[in-house]
Motif scaffolding. Sequence first.
Motif, PDB file in Angstrom:
ATOM      1  N   ASP B  71       0.837  -1.197   0.000  1.00  0.00           N
ATOM      2  CA  ASP B  71       0.000   0.000   0.000  1.00  0.00           C
ATOM      3  C   ASP B  71       0.874   1.251   0.000  1.00  0.00           C
ATOM      4  OD1 ASP B  71      -2.199  -1.598  -0.015  1.00  0.00           O
ATOM      5  OD2 ASP B  71      -2.812  -1.208   2.052  1.00  0.00           O
ATOM      6  N   TYR B  72       1.955   1.181   0.749  1.00  0.00           N
ATOM      7  CA  TYR B  72       2.864   2.325   0.824  1.00  0.00           C
ATOM      8  C   TYR B  72       3.535   2.559  -0.542  1.00  0.00           C
ATOM      9  CZ  TYR B  72       6.337   5.578   2.620  1.00  0.00           C
ATOM     10  OH  TYR B  72       7.100   6.704   2.832  1.00  0.00           O
ATOM     11  N   ALA B  73       3.993   1.477  -1.160  1.00  0.00           N
ATOM     12  CA  ALA B  73       4.641   1.591  -2.482  1.00  0.00           C
ATOM     13  C   ALA B  73       3.656   2.176  -3.500  1.00  0.00           C
ATOM     14  CB  ALA B  73       5.131   0.219  -2.937  1.00  0.00           C
ATOM     15  N   ILE B  74       2.398   1.740  -3.422  1.00  0.00           N
ATOM     16  CA  ILE B  74       1.368   2.230  -4.347  1.00  0.00           C
ATOM     17  C   ILE B  74       1.135   3.724  -4.116  1.00  0.00           C
ATOM     18  CG2 ILE B  74      -1.140   2.127  -4.798  1.00  0.00           C
ATOM     19  CD1 ILE B  74      -0.800  -0.989  -4.427  1.00  0.00           C
ATOM     20  N   ALA B  75       1.083   4.111  -2.840  1.00  0.00           N
ATOM     21  CA  ALA B  75       0.883   5.536  -2.519  1.00  0.00           C
ATOM     22  C   ALA B  75       2.031   6.369  -3.087  1.00  0.00           C
ATOM     23  CB  ALA B  75       0.782   5.714  -1.002  1.00  0.00           C
ATOM     24  N   TYR B 289      22.355   7.649   5.732  1.00  0.00           N
ATOM     25  CA  TYR B 289      21.956   7.694   4.304  1.00  0.00           C
ATOM     26  C   TYR B 289      20.471   8.041   4.161  1.00  0.00           C
ATOM     27  CZ  TYR B 289      26.391   5.271   4.195  1.00  0.00           C
ATOM     28  OH  TYR B 289      27.705   4.948   4.384  1.00  0.00           O
ATOM     29  N   ALA B 290      19.923   8.696   5.172  1.00  0.00           N
ATOM     30  CA  ALA B 290      18.480   9.010   5.195  1.00  0.00           C
ATOM     31  C   ALA B 290      18.027   9.729   3.922  1.00  0.00           C
ATOM     32  CB  ALA B 290      18.164   9.861   6.414  1.00  0.00           C
ATOM     33  N   GLU B 291      18.931  10.518   3.365  1.00  0.00           N
ATOM     34  CA  GLU B 291      18.592  11.297   2.176  1.00  0.00           C
ATOM     35  C   GLU B 291      18.189  10.398   0.995  1.00  0.00           C
ATOM     36  OE1 GLU B 291      20.834  14.857  -0.180  1.00  0.00           O
ATOM     37  OE2 GLU B 291      21.805  14.003   1.591  1.00  0.00           O
ATOM     38  N   TRP B 292      18.701   9.171   0.985  1.00  0.00           N
ATOM     39  CA  TRP B 292      18.399   8.254  -0.129  1.00  0.00           C
ATOM     40  C   TRP B 292      17.330   7.223   0.261  1.00  0.00           C
ATOM     41  CZ3 TRP B 292      23.077  10.675   0.212  1.00  0.00           C
ATOM     42  CH2 TRP B 292      23.506  11.338  -0.947  1.00  0.00           C
ATOM     43  N   ASP B 293      16.701   7.454   1.430  1.00  0.00           N
ATOM     44  CA  ASP B 293      15.678   6.524   1.896  1.00  0.00           C
ATOM     45  C   ASP B 293      14.300   7.097   1.549  1.00  0.00           C
ATOM     46  OD1 ASP B 293      13.845   5.032   3.288  1.00  0.00           O
ATOM     47  OD2 ASP B 293      15.035   4.908   5.120  1.00  0.00           O
ATOM     48  N   PHE B 298       9.935  11.013   1.345  1.00  0.00           N
ATOM     49  CA  PHE B 298       8.505  11.316   1.141  1.00  0.00           C
ATOM     50  C   PHE B 298       7.773  10.875   2.395  1.00  0.00           C
ATOM     51  CE2 PHE B 298      10.544   9.800  -2.681  1.00  0.00           C
ATOM     52  CZ  PHE B 298      10.319  10.822  -3.574  1.00  0.00           C
ATOM     53  N   SER B 299       7.508  11.799   3.273  1.00  0.00           N
ATOM     54  CA  SER B 299       6.877  11.346   4.520  1.00  0.00           C
ATOM     55  C   SER B 299       5.371  11.205   4.286  1.00  0.00           C
ATOM     56  CB  SER B 299       7.190  12.308   5.657  1.00  0.00           C
ATOM     57  OG  SER B 299       7.035  13.630   5.179  1.00  0.00           O
ATOM     58  N   LEU B 300       5.013  10.046   3.707  1.00  0.00           N
ATOM     59  CA  LEU B 300       3.599   9.789   3.419  1.00  0.00           C
ATOM     60  C   LEU B 300       2.998   9.063   4.611  1.00  0.00           C
ATOM     61  CD1 LEU B 300       3.712   8.296  -0.185  1.00  0.00           C
ATOM     62  CD2 LEU B 300       2.988  10.581   0.486  1.00  0.00           C
TER      63      LEU B 300
END
Lengths: 341, 365
Positions: B71-75, B289-293, B298-300
């Motif tokens: 669901d997260y990937a879809i969002a 490496y948070a920048e590439w996470d 995208f804090s959805l």
Amino acid sequence: MKKTEQDEIILLGHGSGGTLTHQLVKTVFQDAFENSILDEMLDAALLNLPHGRIAFTTDSFVVDPIFFPGGDIGKLAICGTVNDLVVSGAKPLYLSAAFIIEEGFPLSDLRQIVVSMREAASDAGVSVVAGDTKVVGRGSADKIFINTTGIGLIPEGCHLSPRRIRSGDAVIVSGSLGEHGLAILAQREGLAFTTPVVSDCTPLHRLVAAVLDGGGKGVRCMRDPTRGGLATTLNELAAQSGQGILVQEELLPVRREVAGGCEMLGIDPLYLANEGKLIVVVAPEVVARVLERMRSLPEGRGAVQIGRVIENEPGFVLLETELGATRILTMLEGEPLPRIC
Amino acid sequence: MRPYKNKKEYSRYLLERLYQEADYPLTAMEVCGTHTVAIARSGLRELLPEKIRLISGPGCPVCVTDDADLDYAIALAREKKVVLATFGDMMRVPGTTSSLQEEKSRGAGVRIVYSPTDALVLASENPHLEVVFLAVGFETTVPAVAVALEEAIQRGLKNFTVLSLHKLVPPVMEALLEDPEVKIDAFINPGHVCTILGSEPFQFVAERYGKSCVITGFEAVDILEALLMIVRQYRENRPAVEIQYRRAVRPDGNPVARAFIEKYFIPVPVRWRGIGEVPGSGLVLREEYAEWDATRRFSLSVAPGKRRGNCACGEVLKGLKLPYECPLFGKACTPVKPVGPCMVSTEGSCAAYYRYGERKVGGAI
């Protein structure tokens, strides 16, 4: 600066029916497909057909990429429809070719495609006698779509049908499997294999003639295993004949580079499309002669018997694995997607 | 073991030995989906002595992807300017209400790639897009993702992120061994995973739980050889971790690849579909490496969807049920319209059973 052919593109006006359309039809299509019926330029092609049973088929081609190792969408559009006619036992006579082209499509690419069509048609001995061109706005179609429709004549006494398949018949395939499907997939996804896989796209009229010549009335039916591959086509034959089909895994011809590519992608070569292969079901007494005749042609050099028709398991295709176990070979489900590990 | 003459003959010899030597009933779980397919494709199951039962474990990283993660990937894919680059297998996996394939048809940014490098190329060629690589897989696929990440960092590619849904094999094997419902005598261990891990991380299976573990290659003869090794361990009552797949696996695995994994990723507890939360069994990017996470870029917030009922994938993954014992198998759930993930992946147990008709064959001819 003067525009060269290289710079020219298809405009919406090329599909308007006006001057640009006429120019395009004349300089690209008519000149390439030149024949007296097309040259009449009437609203319909007027055909003198010999008396007999007519085979009539249509197919649309939307392949991406449009140019691939071993062919292009034009060659495919001719071979695909010619092959549908010839496997029905028909001698192909006439084709129509309709184009839906995206605005901005390079004219030089269109010419290249049409040249491929002319060469394939001339190889198969058919004339393109009718056509149509539509141009749609940018983004409304993916580059170019082609529809070809074909008419052929079935010779007296030729009755090919899966209903004629009997238990004990032999199942023959004309050569190695999965090449077209893998060539397209590799090109589409930019996969580089050490040995490039080339599409097997070719017209089958000579091969079919050789089969009929060698097998006569012992030839039950023929198919070209395109979308869905060998497994799907065999399933259609099993369902339509009400018989079972048993194939031997170790006899299935798959080239090493295709097997390797499929293994890498997690795809089964038995489900990949072929565009120049023939599946033939023949009576046991004509197997040797049919194989000999097929192997005498380049497009049938790899012909081999892969299995036989069986009484039990009607409607199913069984595969005897290399270990000696049997499993059911099902139809293709969905799109063959690559696996991830 | 004898050297090969030819595979068919050698397989027959191995089968004969199994019939001679398998004198106790034993249940072996193949952990890896590639083994599941190899077993189905070769028809191996029907040739084995009745005493040997093979069950399919949680061996496909696609199968065990949780609804909520999908669901997260879809969002993410629905977000403007985002292109979710994913392996093909993930396309049909159902989330709670949709799948990536459905979303792609509706216009969401979804693209099939074959490697993390493809996603990197996509990002560098399309600076106006945000490319999120959906990283799914066991230990085998993680090093390649780490390498792509390193390249993205070195090149300062700001429009490339990773959504890590990676899972780890040893912790889930431990979870299965801890589950009193699951009865397993031996594991056929995934060869590819062990090319990275080697045999050391699996010693606990033999030492703490007294179960056999054989690291196995992917041809039918490999699996037969592994089964014979398991049978012999069992007879001699000496549970151990052995390597059958010697042509690819060294006892210490691939330390360079492991170092790469450790440099960029850190284990966390994650949910496995059908199994639930397993401690230390997932990997996420390290804080630095948070920048590439993608989860941090995208804090959805995605509202939890309703999970599907009736699907026995969980029990299938644990080896408690065979695929055709699920009420949905072959009826409401087929490879064309899968309900559970085991039917979705080409390597899921249900798809393998459905495709190769294991229920129908055997003695028919």
